[in-house]
Design a protein around this motif. Structure first.
Motif, PDB file in Angstrom:
ATOM      1  N   ASP A 230      -1.624   9.594   0.928  1.00  0.00           N
ATOM      2  CA  ASP A 230      -1.580   8.481   1.882  1.00  0.00           C
ATOM      3  C   ASP A 230      -2.629   7.408   1.571  1.00  0.00           C
ATOM      4  OD1 ASP A 230       0.461   9.495   3.397  1.00  0.00           O
ATOM      5  OD2 ASP A 230      -0.837  10.502   4.838  1.00  0.00           O
ATOM      6  N   ALA A 231      -3.399   7.583   0.509  1.00  0.00           N
ATOM      7  CA  ALA A 231      -4.543   6.698   0.261  1.00  0.00           C
ATOM      8  C   ALA A 231      -4.121   5.242   0.115  1.00  0.00           C
ATOM      9  CB  ALA A 231      -5.302   7.151  -0.988  1.00  0.00           C
ATOM     10  N   GLY A 232      -3.004   4.985  -0.558  1.00  0.00           N
ATOM     11  CA  GLY A 232      -2.535   3.613  -0.707  1.00  0.00           C
ATOM     12  C   GLY A 232      -2.127   3.006   0.618  1.00  0.00           C
TER      13      GLY A 232
ATOM     14  N   GLY B 272       0.811  -1.206   0.000  1.00  0.00           N
ATOM     15  CA  GLY B 272       0.000   0.000   0.000  1.00  0.00           C
ATOM     16  C   GLY B 272       0.850   1.264   0.000  1.00  0.00           C
ATOM     17  N   ARG B 273       1.900   1.282   0.823  1.00  0.00           N
ATOM     18  CA  ARG B 273       2.769   2.462   0.863  1.00  0.00           C
ATOM     19  C   ARG B 273       3.566   2.608  -0.427  1.00  0.00           C
ATOM     20  NH1 ARG B 273       2.839   7.503   1.981  1.00  0.00           N
ATOM     21  NH2 ARG B 273       4.821   8.337   2.732  1.00  0.00           N
ATOM     22  N   LEU B 274       4.054   1.498  -0.968  1.00  0.00           N
ATOM     23  CA  LEU B 274       4.789   1.575  -2.231  1.00  0.00           C
ATOM     24  C   LEU B 274       3.889   2.099  -3.348  1.00  0.00           C
ATOM     25  CD1 LEU B 274       6.954  -1.691  -2.213  1.00  0.00           C
ATOM     26  CD2 LEU B 274       7.718   0.669  -1.907  1.00  0.00           C
ATOM     27  N   GLY B 275       2.588   1.788  -3.272  1.00  0.00           N
ATOM     28  CA  GLY B 275       1.662   2.331  -4.251  1.00  0.00           C
ATOM     29  C   GLY B 275       1.612   3.842  -4.204  1.00  0.00           C
ATOM     30  N   ASP B 276       1.668   4.420  -2.992  1.00  0.00           N
ATOM     31  CA  ASP B 276       1.707   5.878  -2.865  1.00  0.00           C
ATOM     32  C   ASP B 276       3.007   6.449  -3.423  1.00  0.00           C
ATOM     33  OD1 ASP B 276      -0.793   6.085  -1.604  1.00  0.00           O
ATOM     34  OD2 ASP B 276       0.085   5.733   0.372  1.00  0.00           O
TER      35      ASP B 276
ATOM     36  N   ALA C 210      -8.340   9.627   4.618  1.00  0.00           N
ATOM     37  CA  ALA C 210      -7.147   9.362   3.812  1.00  0.00           C
ATOM     38  C   ALA C 210      -6.847  10.543   2.902  1.00  0.00           C
ATOM     39  CB  ALA C 210      -7.345   8.097   2.976  1.00  0.00           C
ATOM     40  N   ARG C 211      -5.616  11.052   2.951  1.00  0.00           N
ATOM     41  CA  ARG C 211      -5.186  12.102   2.037  1.00  0.00           C
ATOM     42  C   ARG C 211      -4.771  11.475   0.715  1.00  0.00           C
ATOM     43  NH1 ARG C 211      -0.932  15.363   5.754  1.00  0.00           N
ATOM     44  NH2 ARG C 211       0.391  14.301   4.242  1.00  0.00           N
TER      45      ARG C 211
ATOM     46  N   LEU D 185       3.107   7.968  11.078  1.00  0.00           N
ATOM     47  CA  LEU D 185       2.200   7.620  12.162  1.00  0.00           C
ATOM     48  C   LEU D 185       1.040   8.593  12.312  1.00  0.00           C
ATOM     49  CD1 LEU D 185       4.707   6.429  14.931  1.00  0.00           C
ATOM     50  CD2 LEU D 185       3.474   5.078  13.233  1.00  0.00           C
ATOM     51  N   ARG D 186       1.058   9.658  11.509  1.00  0.00           N
ATOM     52  CA  ARG D 186      -0.061  10.601  11.589  1.00  0.00           C
ATOM     53  C   ARG D 186      -1.385   9.953  11.204  1.00  0.00           C
ATOM     54  NH1 ARG D 186       2.816  12.282   7.013  1.00  0.00           N
ATOM     55  NH2 ARG D 186       1.744  11.859   5.034  1.00  0.00           N
ATOM     56  N   ILE D 187      -1.348   8.867  10.397  1.00  0.00           N
ATOM     57  CA  ILE D 187      -2.618   8.243   9.984  1.00  0.00           C
ATOM     58  C   ILE D 187      -3.328   7.628  11.183  1.00  0.00           C
ATOM     59  CG2 ILE D 187      -1.693   7.742   7.686  1.00  0.00           C
ATOM     60  CD1 ILE D 187      -1.673   4.766   8.512  1.00  0.00           C
TER      61      ILE D 187
END
Length: 480
Positions: free
Chosen positions: A387-389, A66-70, A383-384, A255-257
């Motif tokens: 950060d959506a992914g 998910g993060r790599l997608g962002d 989700a911004r 960690l803001r999410i």
């Protein structure tokens, strides 16, 4: 329907097809396991790895994918994931031995994680209108529920008609079509770039921690309390990952999410609720087969009303209720229905009758059609775009963890209770029923906890409510 609307709904079709394949692939193999064992010469202890290899790779890589997608682009990650999944499915269908099939299943899990980790991120950034987003999430949730219900049936049909190879080979043309449509439908996005969060050490910690944790869960029935050691090491690794993210210059998971009440609360409720719901599907099927002596087909037909109820509610009722009353209210209502279903099961008799003892449960389980879309809406609400992914991957990770832990926990408790009753002289049917009642009681406790968490954690802060009220135009009484 406008051209723009058609384009968005094509995106939804592509995303739903991928999620359907992912959910199907997690369950379709179970009914084909005897044929696979016979043809490939699996030892009994190895056979479960046709499922476990997929689950470990899938659950362990969701957050990272998910993060790599962002970072590299969600469209690129989605396409690559589908390509890996299709290639791995071809390899699985052509397997000539246990090692080859287990390796292919692991690669299928990798591809599924890459593709499904970003689907919710793509969905919420595509459907920005609240009404359309509610409908889209309802359809998306329906495909997940449908995949879980269809997996065993489709696996049995394909295995009997064509052979076990085709439960994997069928993914190849579907994956190819999905890739072609995705190239046309999904909007291009460049991503933030690896420099915005290329924390290699953090990626190693979270992937190892999640994989080891899921390994501990799927092996608990085999190793019992010894699996807790793996779980303990997993918690240490995940704790180290959180410390790393708090101190790293470019964290993999900002960690803001977790400061969002909606994100944190929805994921907490999801672990509790899906642990109970997924375990319900497994345990009630075992009760019907082992106690009531239903056949496989009879069990599938007996559970069909539940699948239809969830599908109908998620498609047609949930979007309208969410638009009118809000996702939190819909979630609370759905949890109340699920609590009623599980409370009904806690008193199920040994000689249960379908119409009076099980059919009401299959109707009340429609609450799942309210809970799943509402959780998705709340889990992705803050989700911004950058950060959506990550939020999507995090949401899918807690979903998999909740389901895996729920099944392992309730199956183990039921088995332990059954063994105790058998040792005290109870008949097999009475002992099995006692074990399943305990599982249903624990499921009830999980759902009550989910309801409390949803009410407390997902409640909007008073300051936000007052701020919203201040922005509303003053309502005047109509003149007489």
């Amino acid at each position: 329907m406008s051209r723009i609307s058609r384009s968005r709904w094509l995106v939804l079709g592509v995303l739903s097809a991928t999620m359907l394949m992912t959910v199907l692939d997690g369950s379709i193999v179970t009914v084909a396991m005897p044929a696979i064992q016979r043809d490939l010469g699996f030892a009994p202890a190895e056979l479960s790895w046709t499922v476990n290899a997929y689950l470990i790779a899938y659950g362990g890589l969701l957050l990272l994918a998910g993060r790599l997608g962002d970072l590299i682009g969600r469209r690129a990650m989605f396409l690559a994931g589908n390509a890996v999944f299709a290639a791995a499915s071809l390899l699985a269908g052509a397997a000539t031995g246990p090692g080859m099939l287990i390796g292919a299943r692991f690669l299928q899990g990798v591809g599924s994680a890459m593709a499904s980790a970003v689907v919710l991120g793509i969905l919420v950034t595509t459907f920005t209108d609240a009404g359309e987003r509610a409908k889209a999430i309802g359809v998306f949730s329906f495909t997940g529920a449908a995949g879980a219900s269809l997996g065993a049936v489709l696996g049995g049909v394909l295995t009997d008609a064509l052979g076990w190879n085709y439960i994997f080979l069928i993914n190849v043309p579907i994956g190819a079509v999905t890739i072609v449509l995705a190239l046309r439908a999904l909007p291009a996005d460049r991503g933030l770039g690896l420099s915005a969060g290329a924390d290699a050490f953090g990626a190693l910690l979270v992937t190892a921690g999640l994989m080891l944790g899921i390994y501990a869960v799927v092996q608990i029935e085999r190793y019992g309390l010894r699996s807790l050691w793996f779980g303990a090491v997993s918690l240490v690794l995940l704790g180290a990952f959180l410390v790393r993210q708090a101190t790293a210059r470019t964290p993999l998971m900002p960690l803001r999410i977790l400061r969002s009440r909606a994100v944190a609360g929805a994921n907490l409720v999801q672990v509790l609720a899906l642990g109970a719901m997924f375990a319900f599907q497994v345990v009630v099927a075992l009760f019907m087969q082992q106690v009531l002596r239903y056949g496989a087909l009879d069990t599938g037909l007996a559970m069909l009303p539940a699948a239809l109820a969830i599908a109908g509610v998620s498609l047609f009722v949930s979007p309208r209720l969410s638009t009118r009353f809000g996702a939190r209210a819909v979630l609370l209502g759905g949890l109340v229905l699920l609590i009623g279903a599980m409370a009904w099961l806690t008193r199920v008799p040994v000689d249960a009758r379908y119409v009076t003892d099980l059919l009401p449960v299959m109707v009340l389980i429609m609450g799942g059609g309210l809970v799943l879309p509402a959780l998705t809406t709340l889990g992705m609400s803050d989700a911004r775009s950058d950060d959506a992914g990550l939020v999507s991957g995090f949401f899918n990770t807690t979903q998999q963890v909740g389901m895996a832990v729920g099944v392992a926990l309730l199956s183990t408790l039921a088995a332990s209770r059954t063994e105790g009753l058998l040792a005290s002289g109870a008949s097999e049917a009475v002992a099995l029923t006692g074990g399943y009642r305990l599982a249903f009681t624990v499921s009830l406790a999980l759902l009550v906890s989910a309801l409390v968490a949803a009410y407390v954690v997902l409640r909007r802060p008073r300051a936000d409510v007052e701020r919203t009220a201040a922005l509303q135009p003053e309502r005047r009484a109509p003149a007489l």
